[in-house]
Enzyme design. Sequence first.
Site, PDB file in Angstrom:
ATOM      1  CG  HIS A 103      -3.705   1.692  -1.070  1.00 32.63           C
ATOM      2  ND1 HIS A 103      -4.284   1.232   0.074  1.00 32.63           N
ATOM      3  CD2 HIS A 103      -4.583   1.441  -2.062  1.00 32.63           C
ATOM      4  CE1 HIS A 103      -5.461   0.700  -0.220  1.00 32.63           C
ATOM      5  NE2 HIS A 103      -5.678   0.819  -1.508  1.00 32.63           N
TER       6      HIS A 103
HETATM    7  C1  UD1 Z   1      -6.275  -1.001  -6.362  1.00 37.43           C
HETATM    8  C2  UD1 Z   1      -7.756  -0.729  -6.188  1.00 37.43           C
HETATM    9  C3  UD1 Z   1      -8.056  -0.363  -4.743  1.00 37.43           C
HETATM   10  C4  UD1 Z   1      -7.503  -1.396  -3.785  1.00 37.43           C
HETATM   11  C5  UD1 Z   1      -6.031  -1.611  -4.069  1.00 37.43           C
HETATM   12  C6  UD1 Z   1      -5.430  -2.673  -3.173  1.00 37.43           C
HETATM   13  C7  UD1 Z   1      -8.839   0.197  -8.205  1.00 37.43           C
HETATM   14  C8  UD1 Z   1      -9.475   1.393  -8.776  1.00 37.43           C
HETATM   15  N1  UD1 Z   1      -8.210   0.363  -7.010  1.00 37.43           N
HETATM   16  O1  UD1 Z   1      -5.605   0.221  -6.098  1.00 37.43           O
HETATM   17  O2  UD1 Z   1      -9.448  -0.268  -4.558  1.00 37.43           O
HETATM   18  O3  UD1 Z   1      -7.698  -0.963  -2.466  1.00 37.43           O
HETATM   19  O4  UD1 Z   1      -5.874  -2.000  -5.448  1.00 37.43           O
HETATM   20  O5  UD1 Z   1      -4.039  -2.660  -3.247  1.00 37.43           O
HETATM   21  O6  UD1 Z   1      -8.911  -0.859  -8.781  1.00 37.43           O
HETATM   22  N2  UD1 Z   1       1.667  -0.846  -8.760  1.00 37.43           N
HETATM   23  C9  UD1 Z   1       2.861  -1.532  -8.684  1.00 37.43           C
HETATM   24  N3  UD1 Z   1       2.813  -2.909  -8.642  1.00 37.43           N
HETATM   25  C10 UD1 Z   1       1.652  -3.593  -8.681  1.00 37.43           C
HETATM   26  C11 UD1 Z   1       0.453  -2.883  -8.778  1.00 37.43           C
HETATM   27  C12 UD1 Z   1       0.467  -1.522  -8.802  1.00 37.43           C
HETATM   28  O7  UD1 Z   1       3.927  -0.952  -8.647  1.00 37.43           O
HETATM   29  O8  UD1 Z   1       1.678  -4.846  -8.627  1.00 37.43           O
HETATM   30  C13 UD1 Z   1       1.704   0.631  -8.760  1.00 37.43           C
HETATM   31  C14 UD1 Z   1       1.707   1.217 -10.141  1.00 37.43           C
HETATM   32  O9  UD1 Z   1       2.512   2.360 -10.124  1.00 37.43           O
HETATM   33  C15 UD1 Z   1       0.266   1.633 -10.356  1.00 37.43           C
HETATM   34  C16 UD1 Z   1      -0.171   1.994  -8.941  1.00 37.43           C
HETATM   35  O10 UD1 Z   1       0.554   1.112  -8.095  1.00 37.43           O
HETATM   36  O11 UD1 Z   1       0.125   2.664 -11.263  1.00 37.43           O
HETATM   37  C17 UD1 Z   1      -1.629   1.846  -8.691  1.00 37.43           C
HETATM   38  O12 UD1 Z   1      -2.091   0.529  -9.032  1.00 37.43           O
HETATM   39  P1  UD1 Z   1      -3.612   0.280  -9.445  1.00 37.43           P
HETATM   40  O13 UD1 Z   1      -3.857  -1.154  -9.727  1.00 37.43           O
HETATM   41  O14 UD1 Z   1      -4.011   1.249 -10.509  1.00 37.43           O
HETATM   42  O15 UD1 Z   1      -4.437   0.673  -8.169  1.00 37.43           O
HETATM   43  P2  UD1 Z   1      -4.146   0.481  -6.609  1.00 37.43           P
HETATM   44  O16 UD1 Z   1      -3.762   1.784  -6.034  1.00 37.43           O
HETATM   45  O17 UD1 Z   1      -3.268  -0.678  -6.328  1.00 37.43           O
END
Ligand code: UD1
Length: 362
Positions: free
Chosen positions: A204
Amino acid sequence: MKILSIVGARPNFMKIKPLYEEFKKRKISQVLVHTGQHYDENMSKVFFEDLELPKPDIFLGVGSGTHGVQTGLMMSKIEEVLSKEKPDLTIVVGDVNSTLAGAISSIKMQIPVAHVEAGYRSFDMKMPEEINRILVDRISQFLFAPTEDAINNLMSEGINRKRIFFVGNIMIETLLLNIQKAKKSKILETLSLDPSNYGLMTIHRAENTADPKKLFKLFISLSEMGIKIIVPLHPRTKKILEENTYLEKIGKNIEIIEPLGYIDFLRLMSNSKFILTDSGGIQEEALMLDIPCITLRNNTERVVTLKDGANTLVGMDPLKLSLAIKRIQKIKRSYPKPPLWDDKVAERIVNVISDHPELFFL
Ligand code: UD1
């Protein structure tokens, strides 16, 4: 004493659980704040249920966004909470954007910060998590290090040794406390899997999903290896594969499933033949479970896992990956465990907080 703990993303939840229980046991007043960085049921709620954590006292509902938007929104909301709650200490865990937002908001209000999992460094400033780790460590009053190399990293950055405490790995405490419960999970049966007959993969990280074609190529080369691989897919990776119409083209042997809760994932890990991941915590969990791990990155902040061949770095190179998969299937599966990766980590942390009132001063 009043403690305010901030969580927001999936890997934060298992890191706060043992601390939550330890504060409760010692009757220390505490407030649990969830930023809402992760909001899908299977990225957040299921972890609270699996870990038997109570509902957060305060939910900020920040959601997704660019780093600036997400972190900024969290900071403004956390500031309001801190003004109202007036804790004596803020606890942040790990290296996600919620960790950074919590630490900055707190220190700017002159409330001391304790960072659990301090000192990990990948020395890769392209990783958002590396930036978060460095900044949080620089402004924290209590730095709780999981490994000896983390202590060395902090000292080489000039951080006062008196603020650094070697306490062990909090995520491992949660793993040890849940391993028996995980044996009761029915996930192998649900997915019709035989123990040790499949690989498990998670992917991811921003740097690995930025180029959809490269990501797809990795899946294709894995599917040609003739080994069943289960992939609980993070919503970010799913979205990218879907947008590029790659998801439906991923070949045989690869089984894409929804993200799993903590207990099911633990059972799936413990029974796998090998683990492929770009996550931080999973590298550590694989070592504890004696499952060979291949990390889909060129570096790791969890350098302790590279010792004794428990973890191999291959980046996103399909050739290196297939060679590593062939090699690790032949090696013995029992790795020495790092010191203090046990079930007393939260106890050590709370002892330090109670024994060092002088460190509450900025
Ligand atoms: C975040 C952390 C990462 C960790 C990961 C665990 C940061 C910079 N990164 O990354 O270190 O390893 O969490 O999972 O904080 N999204 C959903 N549903 C959710 C959450 C996210 O659909 O509940 C999607 C959204 O499109 C979002 C993308 O995932 O834009 C990324 O989510 P984000 O919280 O920005 O970072 P992660 O990649 O989850």
